[in-house]
Design a protein around this motif. Sequence first.
Motif, PDB file in Angstrom:
ATOM      1  N   THR A 125       0.834  -1.210   0.000  1.00  0.00           N
ATOM      2  CA  THR A 125       0.000   0.000   0.000  1.00  0.00           C
ATOM      3  C   THR A 125       0.868   1.259   0.000  1.00  0.00           C
ATOM      4  O   THR A 125       0.510   2.253  -0.630  1.00  0.00           O
ATOM      5  CB  THR A 125      -0.983   0.026   1.186  1.00  0.00           C
ATOM      6  OG1 THR A 125      -0.263  -0.095   2.412  1.00  0.00           O
ATOM      7  CG2 THR A 125      -1.998  -1.101   1.080  1.00  0.00           C
ATOM      8  N   ASP A 126       2.009   1.208   0.673  1.00  0.00           N
ATOM      9  CA  ASP A 126       2.920   2.360   0.667  1.00  0.00           C
ATOM     10  C   ASP A 126       3.493   2.596  -0.734  1.00  0.00           C
ATOM     11  O   ASP A 126       3.597   3.741  -1.187  1.00  0.00           O
ATOM     12  CB  ASP A 126       4.061   2.157   1.661  1.00  0.00           C
ATOM     13  CG  ASP A 126       3.614   2.287   3.100  1.00  0.00           C
ATOM     14  OD1 ASP A 126       2.486   2.770   3.341  1.00  0.00           O
ATOM     15  OD2 ASP A 126       4.381   1.881   3.995  1.00  0.00           O
ATOM     16  N   GLN A 127       3.855   1.522  -1.425  1.00  0.00           N
ATOM     17  CA  GLN A 127       4.380   1.666  -2.779  1.00  0.00           C
ATOM     18  C   GLN A 127       3.306   2.183  -3.729  1.00  0.00           C
ATOM     19  O   GLN A 127       3.591   3.002  -4.606  1.00  0.00           O
ATOM     20  CB  GLN A 127       4.940   0.337  -3.281  1.00  0.00           C
ATOM     21  CG  GLN A 127       6.226  -0.052  -2.597  1.00  0.00           C
ATOM     22  CD  GLN A 127       6.731  -1.417  -3.025  1.00  0.00           C
ATOM     23  OE1 GLN A 127       6.024  -2.186  -3.663  1.00  0.00           O
ATOM     24  NE2 GLN A 127       7.959  -1.726  -2.646  1.00  0.00           N
ATOM     25  N   GLY A 128       2.074   1.713  -3.561  1.00  0.00           N
ATOM     26  CA  GLY A 128       0.975   2.208  -4.380  1.00  0.00           C
ATOM     27  C   GLY A 128       0.742   3.695  -4.171  1.00  0.00           C
ATOM     28  O   GLY A 128       0.514   4.442  -5.132  1.00  0.00           O
ATOM     29  N   LYS A 164       3.656  10.172  -7.344  1.00  0.00           N
ATOM     30  CA  LYS A 164       4.638  10.484  -8.373  1.00  0.00           C
ATOM     31  C   LYS A 164       3.962  10.731  -9.720  1.00  0.00           C
ATOM     32  O   LYS A 164       4.329  11.659 -10.453  1.00  0.00           O
ATOM     33  CB  LYS A 164       5.644   9.338  -8.501  1.00  0.00           C
ATOM     34  CG  LYS A 164       6.771   9.613  -9.461  1.00  0.00           C
ATOM     35  CD  LYS A 164       7.760   8.467  -9.478  1.00  0.00           C
ATOM     36  CE  LYS A 164       8.892   8.748 -10.453  1.00  0.00           C
ATOM     37  NZ  LYS A 164       9.835   7.646 -10.518  1.00  0.00           N
ATOM     38  N   ALA A 165       2.951   9.928 -10.043  1.00  0.00           N
ATOM     39  CA  ALA A 165       2.280  10.043 -11.331  1.00  0.00           C
ATOM     40  C   ALA A 165       1.397  11.291 -11.423  1.00  0.00           C
ATOM     41  O   ALA A 165       1.332  11.927 -12.471  1.00  0.00           O
ATOM     42  CB  ALA A 165       1.438   8.802 -11.609  1.00  0.00           C
ATOM     43  N   THR A 166       0.713  11.632 -10.325  1.00  0.00           N
ATOM     44  CA  THR A 166      -0.235  12.746 -10.380  1.00  0.00           C
ATOM     45  C   THR A 166       0.314  14.049  -9.820  1.00  0.00           C
ATOM     46  O   THR A 166      -0.189  15.115 -10.140  1.00  0.00           O
ATOM     47  CB  THR A 166      -1.516  12.409  -9.603  1.00  0.00           C
ATOM     48  OG1 THR A 166      -1.198  12.242  -8.220  1.00  0.00           O
ATOM     49  CG2 THR A 166      -2.180  11.159 -10.138  1.00  0.00           C
ATOM     50  N   GLY A 167       1.299  13.956  -8.964  1.00  0.00           N
ATOM     51  CA  GLY A 167       1.818  15.155  -8.320  1.00  0.00           C
ATOM     52  C   GLY A 167       0.973  15.604  -7.136  1.00  0.00           C
ATOM     53  O   GLY A 167       1.240  16.633  -6.519  1.00  0.00           O
ATOM     54  N   ASN A 168      -0.080  14.856  -6.806  1.00  0.00           N
ATOM     55  CA  ASN A 168      -0.967  15.178  -5.687  1.00  0.00           C
ATOM     56  C   ASN A 168      -0.670  14.261  -4.499  1.00  0.00           C
ATOM     57  O   ASN A 168      -0.418  13.080  -4.677  1.00  0.00           O
ATOM     58  CB  ASN A 168      -2.443  14.973  -6.082  1.00  0.00           C
ATOM     59  CG  ASN A 168      -2.856  15.890  -7.198  1.00  0.00           C
ATOM     60  OD1 ASN A 168      -2.361  17.015  -7.297  1.00  0.00           O
ATOM     61  ND2 ASN A 168      -3.748  15.425  -8.036  1.00  0.00           N
ATOM     62  N   LYS A 169      -0.741  14.837  -3.317  1.00  0.00           N
ATOM     63  CA  LYS A 169      -0.585  14.040  -2.102  1.00  0.00           C
ATOM     64  C   LYS A 169      -1.878  13.296  -1.799  1.00  0.00           C
ATOM     65  O   LYS A 169      -2.963  13.799  -2.042  1.00  0.00           O
ATOM     66  CB  LYS A 169      -0.230  14.936  -0.904  1.00  0.00           C
ATOM     67  CG  LYS A 169       1.118  15.608  -1.012  1.00  0.00           C
ATOM     68  CD  LYS A 169       2.189  14.623  -0.682  1.00  0.00           C
ATOM     69  CE  LYS A 169       3.536  15.327  -0.676  1.00  0.00           C
ATOM     70  NZ  LYS A 169       4.619  14.393  -0.479  1.00  0.00           N
ATOM     71  N   VAL A 170      -1.748  12.094  -1.242  1.00  0.00           N
ATOM     72  CA  VAL A 170      -2.908  11.299  -0.847  1.00  0.00           C
ATOM     73  C   VAL A 170      -3.324  11.761   0.563  1.00  0.00           C
ATOM     74  O   VAL A 170      -2.471  12.008   1.422  1.00  0.00           O
ATOM     75  CB  VAL A 170      -2.563   9.800  -0.826  1.00  0.00           C
ATOM     76  CG1 VAL A 170      -3.705   8.970  -0.317  1.00  0.00           C
ATOM     77  CG2 VAL A 170      -2.173   9.342  -2.214  1.00  0.00           C
ATOM     78  N   ASN A 171      -4.622  11.875   0.789  1.00  0.00           N
ATOM     79  CA  ASN A 171      -5.151  12.247   2.095  1.00  0.00           C
ATOM     80  C   ASN A 171      -4.625  11.256   3.144  1.00  0.00           C
ATOM     81  O   ASN A 171      -4.746  10.050   2.958  1.00  0.00           O
ATOM     82  CB  ASN A 171      -6.682  12.213   2.060  1.00  0.00           C
ATOM     83  CG  ASN A 171      -7.320  12.705   3.322  1.00  0.00           C
ATOM     84  OD1 ASN A 171      -6.728  12.672   4.391  1.00  0.00           O
ATOM     85  ND2 ASN A 171      -8.554  13.159   3.204  1.00  0.00           N
ATOM     86  N   PRO A 172      -4.063  11.730   4.268  1.00  0.00           N
ATOM     87  CA  PRO A 172      -3.527  10.828   5.288  1.00  0.00           C
ATOM     88  C   PRO A 172      -4.565   9.863   5.874  1.00  0.00           C
ATOM     89  O   PRO A 172      -4.201   8.808   6.394  1.00  0.00           O
ATOM     90  CB  PRO A 172      -3.012  11.773   6.386  1.00  0.00           C
ATOM     91  CG  PRO A 172      -2.791  13.061   5.695  1.00  0.00           C
ATOM     92  CD  PRO A 172      -3.789  13.129   4.573  1.00  0.00           C
ATOM     93  N   LYS A 173      -5.859  10.208   5.800  1.00  0.00           N
ATOM     94  CA  LYS A 173      -6.886   9.273   6.267  1.00  0.00           C
ATOM     95  C   LYS A 173      -6.923   8.027   5.394  1.00  0.00           C
ATOM     96  O   LYS A 173      -7.239   6.948   5.848  1.00  0.00           O
ATOM     97  CB  LYS A 173      -8.273   9.918   6.252  1.00  0.00           C
ATOM     98  CG  LYS A 173      -8.521  10.885   7.356  1.00  0.00           C
ATOM     99  CD  LYS A 173      -9.959  11.351   7.276  1.00  0.00           C
ATOM    100  CE  LYS A 173     -10.325  12.216   8.452  1.00  0.00           C
ATOM    101  NZ  LYS A 173     -11.725  12.658   8.352  1.00  0.00           N
ATOM    102  N   ILE A 174      -6.629   8.201   4.120  1.00  0.00           N
ATOM    103  CA  ILE A 174      -6.677   7.087   3.181  1.00  0.00           C
ATOM    104  C   ILE A 174      -5.375   6.304   3.199  1.00  0.00           C
ATOM    105  O   ILE A 174      -5.371   5.089   3.222  1.00  0.00           O
ATOM    106  CB  ILE A 174      -6.998   7.596   1.758  1.00  0.00           C
ATOM    107  CG1 ILE A 174      -8.384   8.223   1.771  1.00  0.00           C
ATOM    108  CG2 ILE A 174      -6.892   6.490   0.740  1.00  0.00           C
ATOM    109  CD1 ILE A 174      -8.758   8.912   0.498  1.00  0.00           C
ATOM    110  N   SER A 175      -4.261   6.978   3.191  1.00  0.00           N
ATOM    111  CA  SER A 175      -2.954   6.312   3.226  1.00  0.00           C
ATOM    112  C   SER A 175      -1.939   7.261   3.826  1.00  0.00           C
ATOM    113  O   SER A 175      -1.753   8.362   3.341  1.00  0.00           O
ATOM    114  CB  SER A 175      -2.530   5.903   1.817  1.00  0.00           C
ATOM    115  OG  SER A 175      -1.289   5.255   1.852  1.00  0.00           O
ATOM    116  N   ASN A 176      -1.257   6.798   4.859  1.00  0.00           N
ATOM    117  CA  ASN A 176      -0.240   7.658   5.486  1.00  0.00           C
ATOM    118  C   ASN A 176       1.136   7.126   5.274  1.00  0.00           C
ATOM    119  O   ASN A 176       1.438   6.060   4.986  1.00  0.00           O
ATOM    120  CB  ASN A 176      -0.512   7.829   6.977  1.00  0.00           C
ATOM    121  CG  ASN A 176      -0.644   6.530   7.725  1.00  0.00           C
ATOM    122  OD1 ASN A 176      -0.399   5.464   7.205  1.00  0.00           O
ATOM    123  ND2 ASN A 176      -1.063   6.623   8.961  1.00  0.00           N
TER     124      ASN A 176
END
Length: 73
Positions: free
Chosen positions: A52-55, A61-73
């Motif tokens: 999940t961390d690699q995903g 990296k692909a989108t340039g957007n950070k993932v919400n920490p609630k979804i993946s930290n």
Amino acid sequence: MDALKNFASGNQSQNTNTQQPGEKKDIGDKIAGFVNKKEGNKLSDQQLETGTDQGRQMYEKATGNKVNPKISN
């Protein structure tokens, strides 16, 4: 194989939760754990966490957007 031996000997005290104290599972980890359980527990918790961390890293990296920490930290 060890799980099979424990089952055959009647030892049910095996703890499969390898999560460190104080570390919370995010939604991505919970979903991966649910799918893994439905598929027969083929991966350990550590392998799921790594996946999940690699995903998350590939998405960022692909989108340039950070993932919400609630979804993946």
